[in-house]
Design a protein around this motif. Sequence first.
Motif, PDB file in Angstrom:
ATOM      1  N   ALA A  34     -10.352  -5.961   8.551  1.00  0.00           N
ATOM      2  CA  ALA A  34     -10.320  -6.986   7.456  1.00  0.00           C
ATOM      3  C   ALA A  34     -10.240  -6.449   6.115  1.00  0.00           C
ATOM      4  O   ALA A  34      -9.524  -6.985   5.363  1.00  0.00           O
ATOM      5  CB  ALA A  34     -11.526  -7.759   7.637  1.00  0.00           C
ATOM      6  N   THR A  35     -10.745  -5.302   5.802  1.00  0.00           N
ATOM      7  CA  THR A  35     -10.702  -4.491   4.539  1.00  0.00           C
ATOM      8  C   THR A  35      -9.073  -4.177   4.224  1.00  0.00           C
ATOM      9  O   THR A  35      -8.320  -4.260   3.318  1.00  0.00           O
ATOM     10  CB  THR A  35     -11.203  -3.368   4.364  1.00  0.00           C
ATOM     11  OG1 THR A  35     -12.637  -3.608   4.568  1.00  0.00           O
ATOM     12  CG2 THR A  35     -11.119  -2.684   3.023  1.00  0.00           C
ATOM     13  N   GLN A  36      -8.375  -3.901   5.389  1.00  0.00           N
ATOM     14  CA  GLN A  36      -6.888  -3.609   5.292  1.00  0.00           C
ATOM     15  C   GLN A  36      -6.100  -4.864   4.764  1.00  0.00           C
ATOM     16  O   GLN A  36      -5.149  -4.719   4.139  1.00  0.00           O
ATOM     17  CB  GLN A  36      -6.403  -3.018   6.784  1.00  0.00           C
ATOM     18  CG  GLN A  36      -6.525  -1.735   7.036  1.00  0.00           C
ATOM     19  CD  GLN A  36      -6.281  -1.143   8.406  1.00  0.00           C
ATOM     20  OE1 GLN A  36      -5.899  -2.260   9.228  1.00  0.00           O
ATOM     21  NE2 GLN A  36      -5.923   0.168   8.776  1.00  0.00           N
ATOM     22  N   VAL A  37      -6.593  -5.884   5.516  1.00  0.00           N
ATOM     23  CA  VAL A  37      -5.946  -7.192   5.279  1.00  0.00           C
ATOM     24  C   VAL A  37      -6.126  -7.697   3.806  1.00  0.00           C
ATOM     25  O   VAL A  37      -5.296  -7.994   3.014  1.00  0.00           O
ATOM     26  CB  VAL A  37      -6.247  -8.430   6.192  1.00  0.00           C
ATOM     27  CG1 VAL A  37      -5.597  -9.537   5.859  1.00  0.00           C
ATOM     28  CG2 VAL A  37      -5.784  -7.873   7.726  1.00  0.00           C
ATOM     29  N   ILE A  38      -7.401  -7.440   3.532  1.00  0.00           N
ATOM     30  CA  ILE A  38      -7.614  -8.098   2.173  1.00  0.00           C
ATOM     31  C   ILE A  38      -6.900  -6.996   1.142  1.00  0.00           C
ATOM     32  O   ILE A  38      -6.444  -7.360  -0.079  1.00  0.00           O
ATOM     33  CB  ILE A  38      -9.233  -7.667   1.790  1.00  0.00           C
ATOM     34  CG1 ILE A  38      -9.918  -8.849   2.852  1.00  0.00           C
ATOM     35  CG2 ILE A  38      -9.479  -7.901   0.601  1.00  0.00           C
ATOM     36  CD1 ILE A  38     -11.696  -8.682   2.811  1.00  0.00           C
ATOM     37  N   ALA A  39      -6.859  -5.679   1.177  1.00  0.00           N
ATOM     38  CA  ALA A  39      -6.038  -4.825   0.360  1.00  0.00           C
ATOM     39  C   ALA A  39      -4.707  -5.406   0.240  1.00  0.00           C
ATOM     40  O   ALA A  39      -4.120  -5.217  -0.684  1.00  0.00           O
ATOM     41  CB  ALA A  39      -6.067  -3.425   1.032  1.00  0.00           C
ATOM     42  N   HIS A  97      -9.916  -2.644  -8.170  1.00  0.00           N
ATOM     43  CA  HIS A  97     -10.604  -2.475  -6.791  1.00  0.00           C
ATOM     44  C   HIS A  97      -9.633  -2.249  -5.820  1.00  0.00           C
ATOM     45  O   HIS A  97      -9.900  -1.598  -4.615  1.00  0.00           O
ATOM     46  CB  HIS A  97     -11.462  -3.390  -6.241  1.00  0.00           C
ATOM     47  CG  HIS A  97     -12.522  -3.956  -7.527  1.00  0.00           C
ATOM     48  ND1 HIS A  97     -13.586  -3.099  -7.721  1.00  0.00           N
ATOM     49  CD2 HIS A  97     -12.401  -4.953  -8.221  1.00  0.00           C
ATOM     50  CE1 HIS A  97     -14.090  -3.623  -8.677  1.00  0.00           C
ATOM     51  NE2 HIS A  97     -13.591  -4.809  -9.265  1.00  0.00           N
ATOM     52  N   ARG A  98      -8.179  -2.031  -6.062  1.00  0.00           N
ATOM     53  CA  ARG A  98      -7.359  -1.731  -5.080  1.00  0.00           C
ATOM     54  C   ARG A  98      -7.540  -0.360  -4.442  1.00  0.00           C
ATOM     55  O   ARG A  98      -7.389  -0.140  -3.203  1.00  0.00           O
ATOM     56  CB  ARG A  98      -6.090  -1.725  -5.861  1.00  0.00           C
ATOM     57  CG  ARG A  98      -4.813  -1.700  -4.779  1.00  0.00           C
ATOM     58  CD  ARG A  98      -3.573  -1.869  -5.316  1.00  0.00           C
ATOM     59  NE  ARG A  98      -3.397  -1.493  -6.680  1.00  0.00           N
ATOM     60  CZ  ARG A  98      -2.228  -1.121  -7.153  1.00  0.00           C
ATOM     61  NH1 ARG A  98      -1.350  -0.858  -6.588  1.00  0.00           N
ATOM     62  NH2 ARG A  98      -2.331  -0.457  -8.341  1.00  0.00           N
ATOM     63  N   GLU A  99      -7.736   0.643  -5.254  1.00  0.00           N
ATOM     64  CA  GLU A  99      -8.000   2.021  -4.481  1.00  0.00           C
ATOM     65  C   GLU A  99      -8.994   1.990  -3.788  1.00  0.00           C
ATOM     66  O   GLU A  99      -9.145   2.430  -2.689  1.00  0.00           O
ATOM     67  CB  GLU A  99      -8.106   3.167  -5.840  1.00  0.00           C
ATOM     68  CG  GLU A  99      -6.803   3.286  -6.587  1.00  0.00           C
ATOM     69  CD  GLU A  99      -6.947   4.436  -7.269  1.00  0.00           C
ATOM     70  OE1 GLU A  99      -7.989   5.265  -7.385  1.00  0.00           O
ATOM     71  OE2 GLU A  99      -5.999   4.568  -8.377  1.00  0.00           O
ATOM     72  N   THR A 100     -10.236   1.447  -4.208  1.00  0.00           N
ATOM     73  CA  THR A 100     -11.471   1.530  -3.393  1.00  0.00           C
ATOM     74  C   THR A 100     -11.159   0.584  -1.753  1.00  0.00           C
ATOM     75  O   THR A 100     -11.354   1.001  -0.754  1.00  0.00           O
ATOM     76  CB  THR A 100     -12.714   0.487  -3.892  1.00  0.00           C
ATOM     77  OG1 THR A 100     -12.933   1.264  -5.091  1.00  0.00           O
ATOM     78  CG2 THR A 100     -13.816   0.704  -3.024  1.00  0.00           C
ATOM     79  N   LEU A 101     -10.656  -0.438  -1.964  1.00  0.00           N
ATOM     80  CA  LEU A 101     -10.080  -1.257  -0.848  1.00  0.00           C
ATOM     81  C   LEU A 101      -9.050  -0.466   0.254  1.00  0.00           C
ATOM     82  O   LEU A 101      -9.230  -0.227   1.147  1.00  0.00           O
ATOM     83  CB  LEU A 101      -9.310  -2.526  -0.994  1.00  0.00           C
ATOM     84  CG  LEU A 101     -10.162  -3.633  -1.613  1.00  0.00           C
ATOM     85  CD1 LEU A 101      -9.381  -4.626  -2.186  1.00  0.00           C
ATOM     86  CD2 LEU A 101     -11.242  -4.190  -0.609  1.00  0.00           C
ATOM     87  N   GLN A 102      -8.135   0.479  -0.389  1.00  0.00           N
ATOM     88  CA  GLN A 102      -7.147   1.079   0.206  1.00  0.00           C
ATOM     89  C   GLN A 102      -7.799   2.466   0.937  1.00  0.00           C
ATOM     90  O   GLN A 102      -7.651   2.634   2.087  1.00  0.00           O
ATOM     91  CB  GLN A 102      -6.024   1.752  -0.490  1.00  0.00           C
ATOM     92  CG  GLN A 102      -5.092   0.489  -0.809  1.00  0.00           C
ATOM     93  CD  GLN A 102      -3.974   0.856  -1.812  1.00  0.00           C
ATOM     94  OE1 GLN A 102      -4.109   2.052  -2.648  1.00  0.00           O
ATOM     95  NE2 GLN A 102      -2.922   0.195  -1.990  1.00  0.00           N
ATOM     96  N   HIS A 103      -8.634   2.880   0.115  1.00  0.00           N
ATOM     97  CA  HIS A 103      -9.785   4.127   0.672  1.00  0.00           C
ATOM     98  C   HIS A 103     -10.215   3.538   1.858  1.00  0.00           C
ATOM     99  O   HIS A 103     -10.535   4.349   3.064  1.00  0.00           O
ATOM    100  CB  HIS A 103     -10.470   4.676  -0.606  1.00  0.00           C
ATOM    101  CG  HIS A 103     -11.276   5.794  -0.034  1.00  0.00           C
ATOM    102  ND1 HIS A 103     -10.811   7.129   0.374  1.00  0.00           N
ATOM    103  CD2 HIS A 103     -12.564   5.616   0.216  1.00  0.00           C
ATOM    104  CE1 HIS A 103     -12.062   7.726   0.780  1.00  0.00           C
ATOM    105  NE2 HIS A 103     -13.104   7.116   0.895  1.00  0.00           N
ATOM    106  N   VAL A 104     -10.885   2.569   1.818  1.00  0.00           N
ATOM    107  CA  VAL A 104     -12.076   2.153   2.788  1.00  0.00           C
ATOM    108  C   VAL A 104     -11.211   1.736   4.107  1.00  0.00           C
ATOM    109  O   VAL A 104     -11.649   2.123   5.102  1.00  0.00           O
ATOM    110  CB  VAL A 104     -12.748   0.763   2.242  1.00  0.00           C
ATOM    111  CG1 VAL A 104     -13.695   0.126   3.600  1.00  0.00           C
ATOM    112  CG2 VAL A 104     -13.926   1.257   1.081  1.00  0.00           C
ATOM    113  N   SER A 105     -10.140   1.222   3.693  1.00  0.00           N
ATOM    114  CA  SER A 105      -9.345   0.457   4.791  1.00  0.00           C
ATOM    115  C   SER A 105      -8.594   1.764   5.619  1.00  0.00           C
ATOM    116  O   SER A 105      -8.257   1.653   6.709  1.00  0.00           O
ATOM    117  CB  SER A 105      -8.237  -0.526   4.356  1.00  0.00           C
ATOM    118  OG  SER A 105      -7.323   0.071   3.801  1.00  0.00           O
TER     119      SER A 105
END
Length: 127
Positions: A34-39, A97-105
Amino acid sequence: MPDPTLYPVRLADEITRQLGQLADHLAQLPPHKATQVIARVVDPADGVLGGVTRLVSTSSVFAKIQAENGALPAEVWLALGRASNELDAIGGDLDEHRETLQHVSSRPHTGAAKPPAPAPLVVRRRR
């Protein structure tokens, strides 16, 4: 001869349907997927939010011309312009927050690991 305005209307309907499908899928995905999709969705350059922002901005330019010609009330143009500006601002806020989302995903999914500690949901915004 088919009506040339029909295709863009059908395209808008299809995109709307697909966005609904994406939301349904997102609700069922595991957190890392889901985090990948949100990013991807909130990516300001290539994501859904960026595309919607460009579409509303283009609509605002069209409405301005139509308002100047008397075909639309000026309020329509102003509302679309405000919406475009708000979407752009939202995109800017999310881009922080893009980097955080990308890192988590991009972290490998480890399966049933210890869940992360809950975080307080009250956050102060920086402006």
